[in-house]
Enzyme design. Structure first.
Site, short mmCIF file in Angstrom:
data_model
loop_
_atom_site.label_atom_id
_atom_site.label_comp_id
_atom_site.label_asym_id
_atom_site.label_seq_id
_atom_site.Cartn_x
_atom_site.Cartn_y
_atom_site.Cartn_z
N ARG A 76 0.91 -1.35 -0.02
CA ARG A 76 0.03 0.05 0.09
C ARG A 76 0.93 1.27 -0.10
O ARG A 76 0.58 2.27 -0.76
CB ARG A 76 -1.06 -0.25 1.02
CG ARG A 76 -1.61 1.27 1.61
CD ARG A 76 -2.79 1.59 2.38
NE ARG A 76 -3.09 0.38 3.25
CZ ARG A 76 -4.06 -0.42 2.95
NH1 ARG A 76 -4.84 -0.32 1.87
NH2 ARG A 76 -4.31 -1.24 3.88
N TYR A 77 1.97 1.35 0.78
CA TYR A 77 2.81 2.31 0.90
C TYR A 77 3.98 2.41 -0.12
O TYR A 77 4.12 1.16 -0.47
CB TYR A 77 3.48 2.42 2.37
CG TYR A 77 2.54 2.82 3.37
CD1 TYR A 77 1.63 3.90 3.54
CD2 TYR A 77 2.01 1.53 4.39
CE1 TYR A 77 0.65 3.94 4.64
CE2 TYR A 77 0.87 1.94 5.20
CZ TYR A 77 0.31 2.95 5.45
OH TYR A 77 -0.52 3.32 6.44
N ARG A 92 7.36 0.09 1.59
CA ARG A 92 7.15 -1.14 2.57
C ARG A 92 6.07 -1.96 2.32
O ARG A 92 4.96 -1.49 1.86
CB ARG A 92 7.27 -0.65 4.10
CG ARG A 92 5.88 0.36 4.38
CD ARG A 92 6.47 1.29 5.55
NE ARG A 92 5.44 2.21 6.05
CZ ARG A 92 5.04 3.23 5.37
NH1 ARG A 92 5.50 3.86 4.45
NH2 ARG A 92 4.03 4.00 6.01
N CYS A 141 -3.20 -18.01 14.66
CA CYS A 141 -2.90 -17.39 15.94
C CYS A 141 -2.80 -18.23 17.10
O CYS A 141 -3.44 -19.35 16.99
CB CYS A 141 -3.49 -15.95 15.94
SG CYS A 141 -3.55 -14.67 14.72
N CYS A 171 -8.71 -12.94 18.71
CA CYS A 171 -9.08 -11.63 19.20
C CYS A 171 -10.50 -11.50 18.32
O CYS A 171 -10.63 -11.48 17.16
CB CYS A 171 -8.05 -10.26 18.79
SG CYS A 171 -6.56 -10.62 19.31
N CYS A 177 -10.50 -8.91 15.48
CA CYS A 177 -9.59 -9.26 14.44
C CYS A 177 -9.91 -8.46 13.01
O CYS A 177 -10.98 -8.83 12.31
CB CYS A 177 -9.40 -10.60 13.93
SG CYS A 177 -8.05 -11.03 12.76
N ARG A 181 -8.48 -9.09 10.34
CA ARG A 181 -8.42 -10.00 9.17
C ARG A 181 -9.05 -11.18 9.45
O ARG A 181 -9.09 -12.47 8.96
CB ARG A 181 -7.12 -10.46 8.96
CG ARG A 181 -6.22 -9.51 8.16
CD ARG A 181 -4.82 -9.74 7.62
NE ARG A 181 -4.29 -8.28 7.79
CZ ARG A 181 -3.33 -7.94 8.53
NH1 ARG A 181 -2.89 -8.76 9.52
NH2 ARG A 181 -2.82 -6.63 8.54
N ASP A 224 -11.05 -1.01 13.71
CA ASP A 224 -11.34 -1.05 12.25
C ASP A 224 -13.14 -1.36 12.25
O ASP A 224 -13.56 -2.09 13.32
CB ASP A 224 -10.71 -2.15 11.68
CG ASP A 224 -9.15 -1.65 11.35
OD1 ASP A 224 -8.88 -0.36 11.20
OD2 ASP A 224 -8.26 -2.74 11.56
N ASP A 261 -7.29 3.66 10.57
CA ASP A 261 -6.67 2.81 9.29
C ASP A 261 -7.82 3.29 8.60
O ASP A 261 -9.06 2.75 8.46
CB ASP A 261 -6.42 1.48 9.41
CG ASP A 261 -5.43 0.95 8.67
OD1 ASP A 261 -5.10 1.37 7.41
OD2 ASP A 261 -4.48 0.13 9.18
N LYS A 309 -2.66 4.24 7.54
CA LYS A 309 -3.01 4.72 8.79
C LYS A 309 -2.83 6.27 8.73
O LYS A 309 -2.05 6.90 8.27
CB LYS A 309 -1.79 4.29 9.60
CG LYS A 309 -2.00 2.63 9.87
CD LYS A 309 -0.58 2.02 10.51
CE LYS A 309 -0.67 0.59 10.44
NZ LYS A 309 -0.38 0.23 9.29
C1 LIG Z 1 0.34 -1.02 9.07
C2 LIG Z 1 0.86 -1.23 7.67
C3 LIG Z 1 2.32 -1.02 7.31
C4 LIG Z 1 3.26 -0.32 8.25
O1 LIG Z 1 3.13 0.81 8.65
P1 LIG Z 1 3.85 1.69 9.50
O2 LIG Z 1 3.08 3.03 9.57
O3 LIG Z 1 5.20 2.05 8.68
O4 LIG Z 1 4.12 0.93 10.82
C5 LIG Z 1 2.46 -1.36 5.90
N1 LIG Z 1 1.85 -1.91 5.19
C6 LIG Z 1 0.58 -2.02 5.46
C7 LIG Z 1 -0.38 -2.52 4.48
C8 LIG Z 1 -0.05 -1.58 7.05
O5 LIG Z 1 -1.35 -1.87 6.92
#
Ligand SMILES: *Cc1c(COP(=O)(O)O)cnc(C)c1O
Length: 398
Positions: free
Chosen positions: A122-123, A126, A135, A139, A142, A144, A303, A340, A347
């Site tokens: 998404r980002y 990362r 798990c 929870c 959850c 997911r 969520d 989120d 986030k």
């Molecule tokens: C939470 C998340 C991350 C990591 O986010 P950070 O703000 O760097 O901790 C990366 N990818 C996805 C899809 C996430 O939901």
């Protein structure tokens, strides 16, 4: 309602609790803990008094998100208190069966951001790598639940080779977050293999694992696991703790072992109605986390997961918690409150508003006590003053 025991900041063991003294021989064996999880109505009713809402919830849970609770975590439950903050996290309730109009099966829009099954990108720099759907305990909120625990409608089908290939080709990815499910359920050997494979990719600088095992199953945090993880630095771990009661002496020992292996740790907690929706409980939690060398990282607004309306709070309640922490306690103890973004926004930080006014040339701020402070923009050096300084700086003797 907050009870005095909710604010207890000591670290104690609750073993053997609901189990016979003879269970102590096996208590620290994580495989025994997993084999003896509470996963049926009969198991529950043999130990605690269920409310009608819980009994119905357990019967409904079988097709949505499985119930499983490790003996270690189960011992934190108050036998007679239907509002026990530990119960609400892991024992299903009838309200789970109702879907509110705003709720979604995939509240963070992950499925639409998967270039390869199991890999959420998404980002820009990362990725989230979903490596398992299991798990140690489940929870009830959850995010997911559509894929986790094996009873829902969807299945997680992580494509290992395709995922590694994607990561090798995408040189912009410098951070891989292993999650699921809980990656620490894998054997040391399997996890070592995955981490080694990721470490062989030169552009991946940073690895992290998201896990609730340190809370649900601290017995899994063995010296052998820590020695293996240590080979893959820089490696961070994000744990998930919601209530100060969860930080027992076994949990503290496990967390300290991870810290001693050089693993920086953050905590991600979820703001939950009737669990941790008061500034007092949150403060006790973050103080205990620091004592375990864990830095509070995120506080999540819950969520919009299907069947969670009874566990969600308003956003204003989260803001009020941060308002009651900032300035009132150690800066390291304060998590970032985030939502989120529903449908895939990522986030988004939510903060109390400390900027009262922002006008030409200054901002007007308030501090944690309500004091008002102006912070002016910088005054630029006037040309004449600059000239005078330059003249003064001319050396008269050289
Ligand atoms: C939470 C998340 C991350 C990591 O986010 P950070 O703000 O760097 O901790 C990366 N990818 C996805 C899809 C996430 O939901």
């Amino acid at each position: 309602m907050t009870s005095p025991s909710d604010l207890d900041t000591t670290f104690t063991s609750h073993a053997p609790g609901y189990w016979p003294e003879s269970a102590m021989e096996k208590w620290s064996d994580h495989k025994w803990q997993l084999r003896n999880r509470i996963d049926s109505l009969a198991d529950l009713e043999a130990r605690i008094n269920l409310s009608d809402e819980e009994r119905a919830g357990v019967l409904l849970a079988g097709t949505k998100l499985a119930m499983a609770i490790t003996p270690h975590f189960f011992n934190l439950i108050d036998k007679d208190d239907p509002n026990c903050p530990i119960r609400r996290q892991v024992i299903p309730r009838i309200e789970e069966g109702w879907t509110a109009p705003e709720e979604l099966a995939d509240p963070c829009g992950e499925d639409s951001h998967m270039p390869v099954p199991g890999l959420v990108h998404r980002y820009p720099d990362r990725v989230l790598f979903l490596v398992t759907d299991r798990c140690a305990s489940y929870c009830r909120y959850c995010t997911r639940s559509r894929v986790v625990s094996g009873v829902g409608e969807q299945q997680l089908e992580t494509q290992w080779e395709a995922a590694f290939k994607y990561l090798e080709e995408h040189t912009e990815v410098r951070d891989v977050l292993l999650s699921g499910g809980d990656p620490l359920l894998f054997s040391d050997a399997k996890l070592d293999k995955i981490l080694t494979r990721l470490r062989a990719i030169p552009h991946i600088q940073f690895l992290r694992i998201g896990s609730r095992i340190p809370i649900f199953l601290p017995q899994r945090i063995t010296p052998e696991l820590c020695a293996m993880l240590k080979k893959h630095h820089p490696l961070f771990i994000s744990i998930h703790s919601n209530h100060p009661k969860e930080l027992t002496s076994e949990v503290q020992d496990g967390l300290v072992r991870l810290a001693e292996a050089g693993i920086p740790m953050g905590n991600q907690s979820v703001l939950l109605r009737g669990v941790n929706d008061s500034p007092e409980v949150q403060k006790a939690l973050v103080h205990k986390l620091l004592m375990c060398r864990v830095r509070p990282y995120y506080l999540y607004q819950c969520d919009l997961i299907t069947g969670s309306s009874h566990l969600r709070t308003s956003v204003a309640e989260g803001v009020n918690i941060i308002e009651n922490l900032r300035g009132h306690t150690t800066g390291y103890a304060i998590p970032q409150f985030v939502i989120d973004g529903p449908g895939g926004g990522g986030k988004i930080p939510i903060n109390p508003n400390y900027v009262v006014d922002s006008s030409e040339g200054k901002v007007t701020l308030r501090n944690y006590e309500g004091g008002i402070f102006d912070y002016p923009d910088p005054t630029r050096i006037p040309e004449g003053e600059m000239k005078a300084l330059q003249e003064k700086a001319i050396c008269k003797t050289c």
